[in-house]
Enzyme design. Structure first.
Site, PDB file in Angstrom:
ATOM      1  N   CYS A   2      30.781  25.730  52.849  1.00 38.45           N
ATOM      2  CA  CYS A   2      31.434  25.590  51.558  1.00 38.45           C
ATOM      3  C   CYS A   2      31.533  24.130  51.160  1.00 38.45           C
ATOM      4  CB  CYS A   2      32.844  26.198  51.612  1.00 38.45           C
ATOM      5  SG  CYS A   2      32.869  27.904  52.216  1.00 38.45           S
ATOM      6  N   ILE A  53      29.834  33.777  54.385  1.00 36.38           N
ATOM      7  CA  ILE A  53      29.144  33.971  55.664  1.00 36.38           C
ATOM      8  C   ILE A  53      29.848  35.037  56.503  1.00 36.38           C
ATOM      9  CG2 ILE A  53      28.407  32.855  57.807  1.00 36.38           C
ATOM     10  CD1 ILE A  53      26.918  31.788  55.392  1.00 36.38           C
ATOM     11  N   ASN A  75      35.827  24.111  54.991  1.00 37.80           N
ATOM     12  CA  ASN A  75      34.364  24.087  55.028  1.00 37.80           C
ATOM     13  C   ASN A  75      33.943  24.141  56.487  1.00 37.80           C
ATOM     14  OD1 ASN A  75      31.598  23.508  54.737  1.00 37.80           O
ATOM     15  ND2 ASN A  75      31.967  21.309  54.666  1.00 37.80           N
TER      16      ASN A  75
END
Length: 631
Positions: A2, A53, A75
């Site tokens: 991300c 994901i 992230n």
């Protein structure tokens, strides 16, 4: 994978404009094309772009804790999140999602800042605690995931996954840090202790930053470091078995995904080892991909094909021309800062190929740094033995004199290129290794810079932070310190930056199983003879993988992605080489001796000297300045 961005007011809780956060996140949409969100409260705003994901539908961000007292933008991937979830549940935590993001929130509420040492994975995140009015910024052990931050003139601190997220903020000053130019000319990238823009910081790998409303801006705190202080004991066969267990564990933990997953396969030791262990752990054929070149000396696809056939992978290969010079500006846009590792071009190409069929790809990065795969590490190991035989005063006088007299012979066969070795032996080990890592040594940089820039740079030299880092390492030998330099300086600044930006440019998540911290900590404890032996690096790793891979894969000479930049500057980029010394933004800065740059360009174009790498460095700096609006 991300992109994250946000603002935090340190002094007073001023309102945060959500549109400002949105613009910062819009600059990161390539990192997260599947969705986005913004959350604001007095004095703070968090933004997120998501590449789905794990728990594809159930973990939107920014994410609130169950009790609503903490907010997270994250992230990365936490590979042990299932084990942590079970542990936290036993301690009374409840969960609404099946992903790893919520585990970070619960871990923070249970253990505070100490939660970081429990997270196994790659990550950069921002976590705001509404009760404490604190913002925690954190980065993983090796710096796989990036995080930039900058204090702004309105009293806020802005952060983002990439510099382009900060560039979207109107208060960011676009003023070049001259010491970053010195660093870049030495290394070919701007290392993590600096940014190309003055005032912008990168949170160092293995560090966190805890901001508190009403308190001054603190410095980053290191929460993890690598130690070489203790040597593992045991028979080589037992250590080999332990290593194989750690390798299997590292690979299998990174195969968890709710989207298609595959691997990069070059046919070298590291990527082939990852694919072998993936095939062992998978009930279905592994997806692999490789890039070949239409120049036989550069092409490794034959080795990749052999490995793919051996393990029955669904293999995808593509042959490309190495003449991708027209994409130089694409690279500038990916990296924001000047970045001169020309292997970024083929790395981007293999990421493009992988993204056609998968969303996650495992790579072989990290083993060279940890286990001794680089020739410079082996040379340094032998040089350190020679240094130990002679007093420093004798070495400096003897080898320094011989090195000064010996001609520079880059054209000669490698055994005859003794000048660099002689000069290295005259120096302390740390300074010699810094010389081995540098693209341009201090004397070469001094010849490039103008007198005005030399005054601006002052006494600073790019090697100083690296030498200090090596000297401060918890290490027992020169080889240990070389590993430490590669893992803590070179790896995050060059290799991981290259893979992150090129993979994220195509919305692909790259995972590095050979950088599992337990595996690297094991490597740091190995006796030197199990890392480097008989001129071979990665000795124990190769021994462990012999049950899977043939010797001509394990022991063939290392070959990386090669880009023919020298030929480009004698052909299609000759005009760009000449412009560097003339009308280009770089020439107008006044930092360089433009007459000297002109001589370098013409000598290269005429075939009198090979300055291709330097010209690529200068061109990428020039185009980065242009993109940043520095003219």
């Amino acid at each position: 994978m991300c992109g994250i961005a946000g603002l935090f007011h340190l002094d007073t809780p001023k309102p945060v404009d959500p549109l400002r956060i949105e613009r910062m996140c819009d600059a990161l949409v390539h990192r997260g094309p599947d969705g986005g969100g913004v959350w604001i409260a007095p004095g703070v705003g968090l933004g997120h772009r998501r590449l789905s994901i794990i728990d594809v539908a159930g973990s939107p961000q920014p994410m609130a804790s169950v009790d609503g007292r903490a907010m997270l933008v994250f992230n990365g991937e936490i590979y042990n999140y299932r084990e942590l979830r079970a542990e936290l549940r036993a301690l009374g935590a409840t969960f609404r999602t099946d992903g790893d993001s919520e585990v970070i929130l619960a871990a923070w509420q249970q253990w505070g800042r100490d939660c970081l040492s429990r997270l196994h994975g790659m990550f950069a995140f921002a976590l705001y605690d509404l009760t404490e009015r604190t913002l925690l910024l954190a980065r993983d052990r090796f710096g796989v995931k990036p995080l930039f931050y900058v204090p702004l003139s309105d009293g806020s601190l802005a952060f983002a996954s990439e510099l382009k997220g900060l560039l979207a903020h109107p208060l960011l000053r676009r003023e070049i840090d001259p010491l970053a130019v010195e660093d870049y000319l030495a290394w070919g990238y701007v290392p993590d202790h600096r940014s190309i823009l003055a005032g912008v910081h990168k949170l160092p790998a293995g560090h966190s930053l805890l901001l508190r409303a009403g308190a001054p801006l603190p410095g980053p705190v290191q929460w993890w470091d690598l130690s070489f202080a203790e040597r593992l004991r045991g028979k080589p066969a037992d250590l080999e078995a332990e290593l194989l267990h750690l390798l299997r564990q590292a690979v299998s933990s990174r195969m968890v995904a709710d989207v298609p997953l595959g691997a990069f396969l070059s046919g070298g030791v590291d990527s082939s080892s990852v694919v072998a262990l993936m095939a062992e752990a998978s009930a279905t054929p592994v997806r692999t991909c490789s890039i070949g070149f239409d120049v036989g000396a550069l092409d490794e696809t034959g080795y990749a094909d052999r490995v793919a056939r051996q393990f029955g992978t669904h293999h995808q290969a593509r042959t490309v021309s190495p003449d991708d010079f027209e994409h130089a500006d694409d690279l500038v846009g990916m990296f924001d800062e000047p970045f001169a590792d020309a292997s970024a071009l083929p790395t981007w190409r293999v990421c493009q190929l992988a993204r056609e069929t998968v969303t996650v790809a495992l790579s072989g990065d990290g083993a060279d740094e940890a286990f001794g795969g680089y020739r410079r590490q082996r040379f340094h190991h032998h040089e350190e033995r020679l240094r130990g035989l002679l007093p420093a005063g004798v070495r400096t006088g003897l080898f320094g004199t011989l090195g000064a007299l010996y001609p520079k012979a880059d054209w000669a066969p490698r055994p005859l290129r003794a000048k660099t070795t002689l000069l290295a032996l005259a120096e302390p080990g740390e300074a010699a290794y810094a010389r081995a890592l540098a693209i341009n040594d201090p004397a070469a940089r001094d010849r490039l810079f103008s007198e005005g820039f030399l005054r601006l740079r002052g006494d600073y030299r790019a090697e100083q932070p690296l030498i200090a880092m090596m000297q401060g390492a918890s290490a027992r030998s020169g080889l240990d310190r070389a590993h430490y330099a590669d893992l803590r300086f070179w790896l995050p600044g060059d290799i991981l930056t290259k893979v992150d930006r090129t993979s994220m440019a195509v919305s692909l998540e790259a995972r590095e199983p050979l950088l599992d911290h337990r595996l690297v900590e094991f490597a740091a404890g190995l006796p030197e003879a199990l890392r480097v032996r008989g001129g071979q690096g990665k000795w124990l790793m190769k021994a462990a993988m012999r049950r899977y891979l043939p010797d001509d894969i394990l022991f063939r000479p290392k070959q990386g992605f090669v880009t023919p930049i020298s030929a480009w500057f004698r052909g299609p980029l000759a005009g760009a080489a000449r412009a560097i010394a003339g009308s280009a933004p770089l020439a107008r800065t006044g930092w360089f001796d433009t007459a000297r740059l002109g001589i370098i360009a013409e000598a290269h174009i005429a075939g009198q000297r090979d300055h291709g790498r330097l010209l690529w460095q200068l061109m990428m700096l020039d185009r980065s300045l242009d993109r940043l609006g520095i003219t």
